[in-house]
Design a protein around this motif. Structure first.
Motif, short mmCIF file in Angstrom:
data_model
loop_
_atom_site.label_atom_id
_atom_site.label_comp_id
_atom_site.label_asym_id
_atom_site.label_seq_id
_atom_site.Cartn_x
_atom_site.Cartn_y
_atom_site.Cartn_z
N UNK A 1 0.84 -1.20 0.00
CA UNK A 1 0.00 0.00 0.00
C UNK A 1 0.87 1.25 0.00
N UNK A 2 0.52 2.21 -0.84
CA UNK A 2 1.30 3.45 -0.92
C UNK A 2 0.74 4.52 0.02
N UNK A 3 1.37 5.65 0.05
CA UNK A 3 0.92 6.78 0.86
C UNK A 3 0.09 7.74 0.02
N UNK A 4 -0.84 8.47 0.62
CA UNK A 4 -1.62 9.45 -0.14
C UNK A 4 -0.71 10.46 -0.82
N UNK A 5 -1.13 10.92 -1.98
CA UNK A 5 -0.34 11.90 -2.73
C UNK A 5 -0.22 13.21 -1.95
N UNK A 6 0.88 13.93 -2.20
CA UNK A 6 1.12 15.24 -1.59
C UNK A 6 1.44 16.22 -2.70
N UNK A 7 0.85 17.43 -2.64
CA UNK A 7 1.14 18.43 -3.66
C UNK A 7 -0.07 19.29 -3.98
N UNK A 8 -0.03 19.91 -5.16
CA UNK A 8 -1.09 20.82 -5.60
C UNK A 8 -1.52 20.44 -7.01
N UNK A 9 -2.81 20.48 -7.25
CA UNK A 9 -3.36 20.11 -8.55
C UNK A 9 -4.36 21.17 -9.02
N UNK A 10 -4.32 21.48 -10.30
CA UNK A 10 -5.30 22.39 -10.91
C UNK A 10 -6.16 21.59 -11.87
N UNK A 11 -7.46 21.52 -11.59
CA UNK A 11 -8.41 20.85 -12.47
C UNK A 11 -9.31 21.93 -13.08
N UNK A 12 -8.83 22.55 -14.15
CA UNK A 12 -9.52 23.72 -14.67
C UNK A 12 -10.76 23.40 -15.47
N UNK A 13 -10.89 22.16 -15.95
CA UNK A 13 -12.18 21.79 -16.54
C UNK A 13 -13.25 21.76 -15.45
N UNK A 14 -12.83 21.51 -14.23
CA UNK A 14 -13.77 21.44 -13.11
C UNK A 14 -13.84 22.75 -12.33
N UNK A 15 -12.96 23.74 -12.66
CA UNK A 15 -12.90 24.96 -11.88
C UNK A 15 -12.46 24.68 -10.45
N UNK A 16 -11.53 23.74 -10.29
CA UNK A 16 -11.21 23.20 -8.97
C UNK A 16 -9.70 23.26 -8.72
N UNK A 17 -9.31 23.77 -7.55
CA UNK A 17 -7.93 23.74 -7.08
C UNK A 17 -7.84 22.79 -5.90
N UNK A 18 -6.80 21.95 -5.88
CA UNK A 18 -6.64 20.95 -4.84
C UNK A 18 -5.26 21.05 -4.21
N UNK A 19 -5.21 20.83 -2.92
CA UNK A 19 -3.92 20.83 -2.21
C UNK A 19 -3.98 19.75 -1.14
N UNK A 20 -2.91 18.92 -1.10
CA UNK A 20 -2.85 17.83 -0.13
C UNK A 20 -1.52 17.88 0.64
N UNK A 21 -1.62 17.65 1.94
CA UNK A 21 -0.43 17.46 2.78
C UNK A 21 -0.88 16.96 4.15
N UNK A 22 0.01 16.31 4.85
CA UNK A 22 -0.22 15.89 6.25
C UNK A 22 -1.54 15.16 6.43
N UNK A 23 -1.99 14.46 5.40
CA UNK A 23 -3.20 13.65 5.53
C UNK A 23 -4.49 14.35 5.17
N UNK A 24 -4.47 15.68 5.04
CA UNK A 24 -5.70 16.38 4.70
C UNK A 24 -5.68 16.85 3.25
N UNK A 25 -6.86 17.14 2.70
CA UNK A 25 -6.99 17.69 1.35
C UNK A 25 -7.85 18.94 1.41
N UNK A 26 -7.40 19.98 0.75
CA UNK A 26 -8.17 21.22 0.64
C UNK A 26 -8.62 21.38 -0.80
N UNK A 27 -9.87 21.79 -0.97
CA UNK A 27 -10.40 22.02 -2.30
C UNK A 27 -11.11 23.36 -2.38
#
Length: 496
Positions: free
Chosen positions: A368-394
């Motif tokens: 089993x791997x660890x959850x991804x860490x970083x920042x993602x831009x999903x512009x078709x969805x108008x969505x910004x994502x950020x993950x670290x320390x186990x939490x995700x912000x959208x």
């Protein structure tokens, strides 16, 4: 490919077909099957089969929506139209019979089950569910027919022995809409997620039941070409998969539908993998990314509120099986028979690991791997994502091209502001999220700028605005720009 289809039907990786199904407990399961079977009141007289009326509740709903009810009909006409057996429980019974037939070695029981199945299949045909039938409309038939597709595939030997296989193959092809795979490539402009979810496995089942090997090969080749083209063709807000991992349905990124699309599509990709009919590398890579992104905008399989569509319950979740099927499908370039990243993600996310598959992956050094860490831009969805320390912000917005929300008469009546720049932080344990449905202030989503209205004025004013839309609300902005970007070595980002 046929073995893979059997494995998928049974949710098992066992090579022995007789062991693909759970042990059949005759004392309990057979009696339950008999009770349901007798409820259809099937009779054979003078070479004809008959039973109680069988219909699809989705089709009947159209009559109710148009006001055709007991107020317009006398009791006899109303009973004739609405008092019917429902198609979905019928299909589930057929699947139960097929599973039981495979799960027992008792020849007397197998013969009884086979007879039930054939009687029900003939009754189904007599009720009008036959090749070439229109039945008025096939409105959302796929949701009711999914178990039926698998059941007939599993019982192909019985159907063949009793001269029903060709009729069954034609019926499955018709109700799965298999003819769509011959759509000219230059006319394909989207991929309908409902088709992925409800009919795609039926299309493959109908093809695998074609007795002529050359004809079957022709259909499989066409299926592969159609799938490959459809997967990479989704311009603008058209349905299907986008380069950023968005899954579009109803002109928006819609994981509530997308997860069903993945659930229906990824097993088919797996069954075709490793054969001459595998989908293209480009299509495989796009599907792989969309599957991986479902783990980015979710924690412990629970998704962000802003992508819940018309289901703001706080309970929307992602599917884990697609990770397994993509793992078993190998890498997009065909270089590896197991996609190790997909397998490691499945091991992390699944709640019901299959021991044989866990052992297989472990023997390959996959864990089993660890959850991804970083920042993602999903512009078709108008969505910004950020993950670290186990939490995700959208953070999510909308524009003149991307709708702010979706409201139906029976769903999300107060969710107008859900994407007005909402910022949600989903903790590692989603049970600790800030959202709570009961007592929630629907005018004060975190991070939004919205007109504060009392609850009665927030209630959506639903309209039929034209002749081809439903009774719904999907509002747009006058502003054309809405987007996110990454900066500082893609570890940070911003939503505008």
């Amino acid at each position: 490919m046929t073995v893979n289809y059997y494995e998928w039907c049974s949710h098992s990786s066992c090579e022995n077909r007789a062991l693909l199904f759970q042990s059949f407990r005759e004392s309990t399961q057979l009696e339950a099957i008999r009770d349901q079977y007798y409820g259809y009141q099937i009779k054979r007289e003078h070479g004809q089969v008959s039973g109680i009326p069988l219909d699809n509740t989705n089709r009947l709903k159209i009559f109710l929506d148009k006001g055709v009810n007991k107020g317009l009909l006398d009791d006899q006409a109303s009973d004739l139209l609405f008092k019917n057996a429902d198609l979905k429980p019928y299909g589930e019974l057929m699947m139960d019979i097929a599973s039981a037939w495979h799960g027992t070695d008792n020849e007397v029981t197998r013969e009884e089950l086979a007879t039930m199945f054939i009687n029900l299949a003939d009754y189904f045909d007599d009720q009008g569910f036959a090749y070439g039938s229109s039945l008025g409309t096939v409105h959302h038939f796929g949701y009711s027919l999914r178990p039926l597709f698998k059941a007939h595939f599993l019982m192909q030997d019985v159907l063949n022995e009793r001269n029903r296989l060709e009729r069954t193959q034609q019926m499955l092809s018709w109700f799965a809409g298999a003819g769509r795979i011959f759509e000219p490539a230059d006319q394909i402009d989207s991929f309908n997620i409902d088709v992925m979810n409800t009919q795609l496995q039926g299309i493959l089942a109908s093809i695998l039941l074609i007795s002529d090997s050359n004809e079957q090969a022709r259909w499989l080749s066409q299926l592969s070409q159609w799938l490959s083209t459809s997967l990479v063709t989704s311009p603008g807000t058209a349905g299907g998969f986008k380069e950023d991992g968005s899954m579009f349905h109803h002109s928006q990124h819609y994981p509530a539908y997308g997860k069903g699309g993945l659930r229906g599509l990824t097993p088919v990709v797996y069954m075709l993998s490793g054969t001459d009919y595998a989908i293209s590398q480009e299509a495989h890579a796009l599907l792989r990314n969309a599957t991986l992104m479902t783990a980015v905008y979710a924690n412990q399989n629970t998704t962000l509120m802003s992508i819940a569509g018309r289901h703001p319950t706080g309970k929307e979740s992602m599917e884990t099986d697609p990770f397994l099927y993509m793992a078993l499908s190998g890498t997009p370039d065909g270089g590896q028979t197991i996609d190790q990243e997909m397998a490691a993600t499945w091991l992390r996310l699944t709640d019901s690991p299959a021991p044989a598959l866990v052992d297989k992956f472990t023997s390959m050094g996959i864990s089993a791997n660890q959850p991804a860490v970083g920042n993602w831009s999903m512009n078709y969805a108008g969505l910004a994502l950020h993950r670290r320390d186990g939490w995700v912000a959208g953070a999510r917005g909308f524009s003149r091209y991307l709708v702010s929300h979706e409201t139906y008469a029976n769903a999300n009546r107060y969710g107008r502001y859900i994407n007005y720049g909402i910022l949600e932080i989903l903790p590692e344990n989603p049970d600790n999220r800030a959202f709570s449905h009961d007592g929630w202030n629907w005018a004060r989503w975190p991070g939004t700028t919205a007109v504060q209205l009392p609850v009665d004025q927030l209630n959506a004013d639903l309209l039929n605005v034209d002749t081809f839309s439903g009774l719904e609300e999907m509002l747009l902005s006058t502003q054309s720009f809405n987007g996110a970007c990454n900066y500082s070595a893609p570890s940070k980002g911003v939503l505008l």
